[in-house]
Design an enzyme around this catalytic site. Structure first.
Site, mmCIF file in Angstrom:
data_model
loop_
_atom_site.group_PDB
_atom_site.id
_atom_site.type_symbol
_atom_site.label_atom_id
_atom_site.label_comp_id
_atom_site.label_asym_id
_atom_site.label_seq_id
_atom_site.Cartn_x
_atom_site.Cartn_y
_atom_site.Cartn_z
ATOM 1 C CG HIS A 111 -2.271 0.626 0.949
ATOM 2 N ND1 HIS A 111 -2.438 1.680 0.066
ATOM 3 C CD2 HIS A 111 -3.501 0.359 1.441
ATOM 4 C CE1 HIS A 111 -3.708 2.031 0.030
ATOM 5 N NE2 HIS A 111 -4.383 1.240 0.851
ATOM 6 C CG ASP A 163 -3.205 4.557 -3.508
ATOM 7 O OD1 ASP A 163 -2.670 4.254 -2.421
ATOM 8 O OD2 ASP A 163 -3.024 5.637 -4.090
#
Length: 425
Positions: free
Chosen positions: A398, A402
């Site tokens: 992450h 995204d």
């Protein structure tokens, strides 16, 4: 002048190595470029050549032993040179191997001086099964021949020396014999009152260099990179038909895994954010596409790399993966064949696994876990019909990727897999 050879760093993740084989012994002449030893790294067993001409004067790490990178491996020089000062100056890293060498290679005259321990009194015939009868090759005049180091190690492990076959001079037990002993023939516990034979046993296996690296790298990835997972189902009907048509041609053999690699490579071209790496201060966007393909081997997992996969055809990818997988299983991969991946694929579909999640393989920011194809009822044109479904899960770092970015990549990948003709234009 004598030259010290240190344990080389043969891969980017190597911290220590194991000498798998010495091709020279002390006193042998050695030429520059001549094969000196085979070193087992965390990923492969590699040949190590000498940098110098001379005579092998000292071996700092015996065959089968482990030593850290940059520790003393060997000394090469003139036949009459005294290398004691060099050995002492090399640091404590060479002392343990030297001690082992002395332990393992004592002259025959010193073998007779090996510490002896009393052999245990023989037990009644009914006390143990026939397979657990103590060995006798290492017993002399009722006493067990064993080296001091082997005796100490056996005491630490709680191993009965009478059940170990010695491979040293005259059947003497060495440290190597204790290390390799598996208590499969140890006497069983007395039967329970019910008459059923019950016993507890276990075997402690030494951790290989490969397994140590897998543990370290994946633990770092899992606990430093915030993972999230995206799963999607693929309709494989068209892929099955396309593969059947391609494989009907003579000399062509394309697997579903080859199609996955090609579809991933082409998808990465359209989604460069997925083809990226977290480097701490910067995010590296790779313009090249190098696909790592996870291969299961006896000691763990290796990830050979298909380079520039987006520019290769399905048959070329298939042939390359086959060669790389075979070299991985034989531990013959070279650094150029396992380094530089920008994305990784792990496929367990051939093992009957329908769906799973994988841990991101650094320096990649994503890894695709591929399950098997299963027949399930699906709705097509308002009708419930049998369908061939394959589930894939994208694990993402992450810090780099995204959710929407990962989802968009999977949509493109899905289009290629469900319409394989798109990969051919």
């Amino acid at each position: 002048m004598a030259e010290i050879i240190y344990m080389p760093k043969l891969s980017d993740t190597m911290t220590e190595g194991v000498v798998a084989e010495w091709h020279k012994k002390v006193g042998d002449p050695v030429k520059s470029g001549e094969l000196l030893a085979e070193i087992e790294t965390d990923k492969a067993t590699m040949e190590f050549e000498s940098f110098y001409d001379g005579v092998l004067l000292h071996i700092g790490v015996e065959k089968g032993k482990t030593a850290p990178v940059n520790s003393l491996l060997a000394i090469i020089g003139n036949a009459d040179e005294d290398v004691k000062a060099l050995i002492a100056g090399a640091g404590s890293g060479s002392e343990a191997p030297a001690e082992e060498k002395k332990e393992e290679a004592k002259p025959a005259a010193e073998e007779k001086k090996a510490e002896e321990v009393k052999a245990p009194a023989s037990a009644p015939a009914a006390a143990a099964p026939k397979a657990a009868t103590p060995v006798v090759s290492n017993v002399s005049n009722g006493r067990i021949l064993v080296s001091p180091l082997a005796k100490k190690l056996a005491e630490e492990k709680g191993v009965d020396l009478s059940f170990i076959t010695g491979t040293g001079e005259g059947g003497r037990i060495t440290k190597r014999d204790v290390d390799h002993y598996v208590p499969y023939d140890a006497p069983a516990r007395p039967a329970a009152a019910s008459g059923a034979a019950m016993s507890e046993s276990f075997v402690d296996e030494p951790i290989s260099q490969m397994r140590k690296t897998i543990a370290r790298r994946l633990a770092e990835s899992k606990f430093t990179a915030p993972h999230f997972y995206l799963t999607i189902s693929l309709d494989m009907d068209n892929a099955i038909a396309a593969r059947k048509a391609m494989n009907s041609q003579e000399g062509v053999k394309v697997s579903f895994n080859d199609m996955v690699i090609k579809a991933v490579a082409m998808s990465l071209r359209k989604h460069p954010a997925i083809n990226s790496s977290w480097l701490g201060d910067v995010i590296r966007r790779n313009s090249h596409v190098h696909i790592g393909v996870a291969v299961a081997v006896d000691e763990g997992l290796l990830v050979p790399v298909v380079r520039f996969a987006d520019g290769k055809g399905l048959t070329q990818i298939g042939e390359e993966v086959k060669v790389l997988a075979q070299k991985a299983k034989e531990k013959k991969l070279q650094p150029a064949e396992w380094e530089g991946n920008t994305f990784t694929i792990s496929n367990l579909g051939m093992f009957g696994i329908e769906q799973f999640t994988a841990i991101v393989n650094p320096p990649d920011s994503c890894i695709l876990a591929v399950g098997g194809i299963s027949q399930e009822p699906v709705v097509k044109n308002g009708q419930v019909v049998p369908g061939n479904i394959m589930k894939v899960t994208l694990s993402c770092d992450h810090r780099v990727v995204d959710g929407a970015t990962g989802a968009s990549f999977l949509q493109t990948f899905k289009q290629y897999m469900e319409n394989p003709v798109m990969m051919l234009v």
